[in-house]
Scaffold this active site. Structure first.
Site, PDB file in Angstrom:
ATOM      1  N   SER A 102       0.854  -1.177   0.000  1.00 46.14           N
ATOM      2  CA  SER A 102       0.000   0.000   0.000  1.00 46.14           C
ATOM      3  C   SER A 102       0.892   1.229   0.000  1.00 46.14           C
ATOM      4  O   SER A 102       2.037   1.190   0.461  1.00 46.14           O
ATOM      5  CB  SER A 102      -0.919  -0.012   1.219  1.00 46.14           C
ATOM      6  OG  SER A 102      -0.392   0.820   2.220  1.00 46.14           O
ATOM      7  N   LYS A 103       0.345   2.305  -0.545  1.00 45.43           N
ATOM      8  CA  LYS A 103       1.139   3.523  -0.657  1.00 45.43           C
ATOM      9  C   LYS A 103       1.570   4.027   0.714  1.00 45.43           C
ATOM     10  O   LYS A 103       2.493   4.809   0.843  1.00 45.43           O
ATOM     11  CB  LYS A 103       0.353   4.589  -1.417  1.00 45.43           C
ATOM     12  CG  LYS A 103       0.154   4.166  -2.862  1.00 45.43           C
ATOM     13  CD  LYS A 103      -0.602   5.160  -3.709  1.00 45.43           C
ATOM     14  CE  LYS A 103      -0.800   4.544  -5.096  1.00 45.43           C
ATOM     15  NZ  LYS A 103      -1.762   5.208  -5.912  1.00 45.43           N
TER      16      LYS A 103
END
Ligand code: GLU
Length: 424
Positions: free
Chosen positions: A245-246
């Site tokens: 995930s970012k």
């Protein structure tokens, strides 16, 4: 039929490794099959668009070597390639679908829809579908959305290049909005319509889009158009198996950061190509041309792709070793300069320094880390190191080691002498 593949970024931020992978596989497929690779800008989510999003993505893809045949800067006869410039087309097709009875105008206000939804939740309904309030309403004044009339009891089945046989039931999908009140299409409508109008034959994308596919198939079917072949690539996960995930800050995930750090574009290309795909040969180090040659879509992996930063360094190091002296120097020079290393030294000195570390160098900025010990004023030793240094005989051993490094026959003796002199 010439294969036509596309990468369809939404310009909502920096180029993420996952998006770069999508672009890269569509590119590889197109190049391998003598097809065309198109970049279409999906910018209809106006609130999420960022100003320099498009330029930034195209610039980084070009740097990576994922080059395109058609896009906003290269007309291939299927343009415009930016969705906000195609609004009339979406409206025209929405009207066509209304006339044909596969779509209808919905005059419900957002407040009414919200009330309906709340009531459905209160009743414990498991399918929160639009109750088709407007399906037979005669035309009236005022704002409206256009909804797709989802066929009843239909199964949307397709053979996915990665997932195999996939099917969705129409009863699980409510009549969905294709055109919003402001005349802007929703993603699924614009995407499918453009795939049809741009004669896209194959769509490779992340598996997060799998559940969008039945809606997109509905559009193809309603237009009487042949469906493209889909392939939904598995997730990219971190070393703990968690979706990348970012927000995960332990892994660098944006391509511009790698460029800044002095990673080689051909190495990054090589590494990304191995995220969720494996060649039939044993090797792991490839040029772009070799990857095109080896690419086979049936070798796209069905299990998640692990992003391993150590492997990225390894792959990059192998590409670094292939550089000639000049290119290698060009790669590290800006990083030496930024760190102020060898400020008063000539290029020969710096070149010798680079030569010493060439074998271990994983990326441009790595040179600073590798040479830090030489240029640091004080060395910091941890407890374990201190214990070793205090042992009997270590002093003598270090002195011999130093002598050996400075011996004339040692290939890098000059550099060591210079370094020792330099750091006192
Ligand atoms: N604009 C979509 C995205 O950025 C593209 C999805 C697709 O490839 O169909 O996720």
């Amino acid at each position: 039929m010439t294969p036509r593949l596309r990468y369809a970024p939404s310009p909502t931020g920096h180029l993420h490794i996952g998006n770069a992978r999508t672009a890269l596989f569509n590119y590889l497929f197109a190049r391998k099959r003598g097809g065309r690779f198109i970049i279409r800008i999906e910018d209809t989510d106006i609130e999420r668009n960022v100003k320099t999003g498009i330029e930034n993505q195209l610039d980084l893809l070009e740097w990576l070597g994922v080059t395109w045949d058609e896009s906003i800067d290269k007309d291939g006869g299927y343009g415009p390639y930016r969705q906000l410039e195609r609004l009339k087309t979406y409206r025209r097709f929405a009207e066509k679908l209304i006339e044909e009875g596969t779509a209808y105008k919905c005059y419900c206000t957002p407040e009414e829809l919200e009330a309906v939804r709340k009531a459905q939740v209160a009743r414990g309904e498991d399918r929160l579908h639009y109750p088709r309030t407007c399906i037979d309403k005669p035309p009236q004044e005022g704002p409206y959305t256009v909804r797709f009339r989802v066929p009843e009891a239909k199964v949307y089945r397709f053979e996915d290049m990665v997932k195999g046989d996939v099917s969705f039931k129409s009863e699980d999908i409510g009549d969905w909005v294709i055109l919003k009140r402001n005349g802007i299409p929703t993603y699924n409508f614009a995407c499918a319509l453009d795939d049809e109008l741009m004669a896209i034959t194959h769509v490779l994308r992340g598996e997060d889009h799998l559940t969008n596919t039945p809606r997109q198939l509905m559009v193809f079917d309603a237009l009487g158009a042949p469906r493209p072949t889909y392939g939904h690539m598995t997730l990219i996960v971190d070393e703990h198996g968690k979706k990348l995930s970012k927000r995960n800050e332990s892994v660098i995930q944006f391509i511009d950061q790698y460029r800044e750090l002095g990673y080689l574009p051909e190495a990054l290309f090589n590494f990304i190509a191995l995220l969720g795909w494996s060649p039939a040969v044993e090797n792991e180090i490839f040029t772009r041309e070799e990857l095109i040659e080896h690419f086979e879509e049936d070798r796209l992996s069905t299990s998640p792709a692990t992003f391993d930063p150590q492997k990225l360094k390894y792959v990059n190091n192998r590409h670094v070793k292939r550089l000639d002296d000049e290119d290698l120097f060009a790669l590290v020079a800006p990083h030496l300069e930024k760190a102020g290393i060898g400020k008063d030294k000539g290029p020969e000195w710096k070149k010798s320094l680079v030569e010493v570390f060439k074998d271990r160098l994983t990326h441009g900025a790595h040179i600073v880390e590798l040479t830090r010990a030489f240029f640091a004023q004080d060395c910091l030793y941890d407890a374990a190191a201190k214990d070793i240094l205090r042992q009997d005989g270590v002093d003598g051993l270090l002195a011999v080691f130093r002598e050996k490094l400075l011996e004339d026959e040692h290939p890098d003796a000059d550099v060591y002498r210079a370094i020792i002199k330099d750091s006192g």
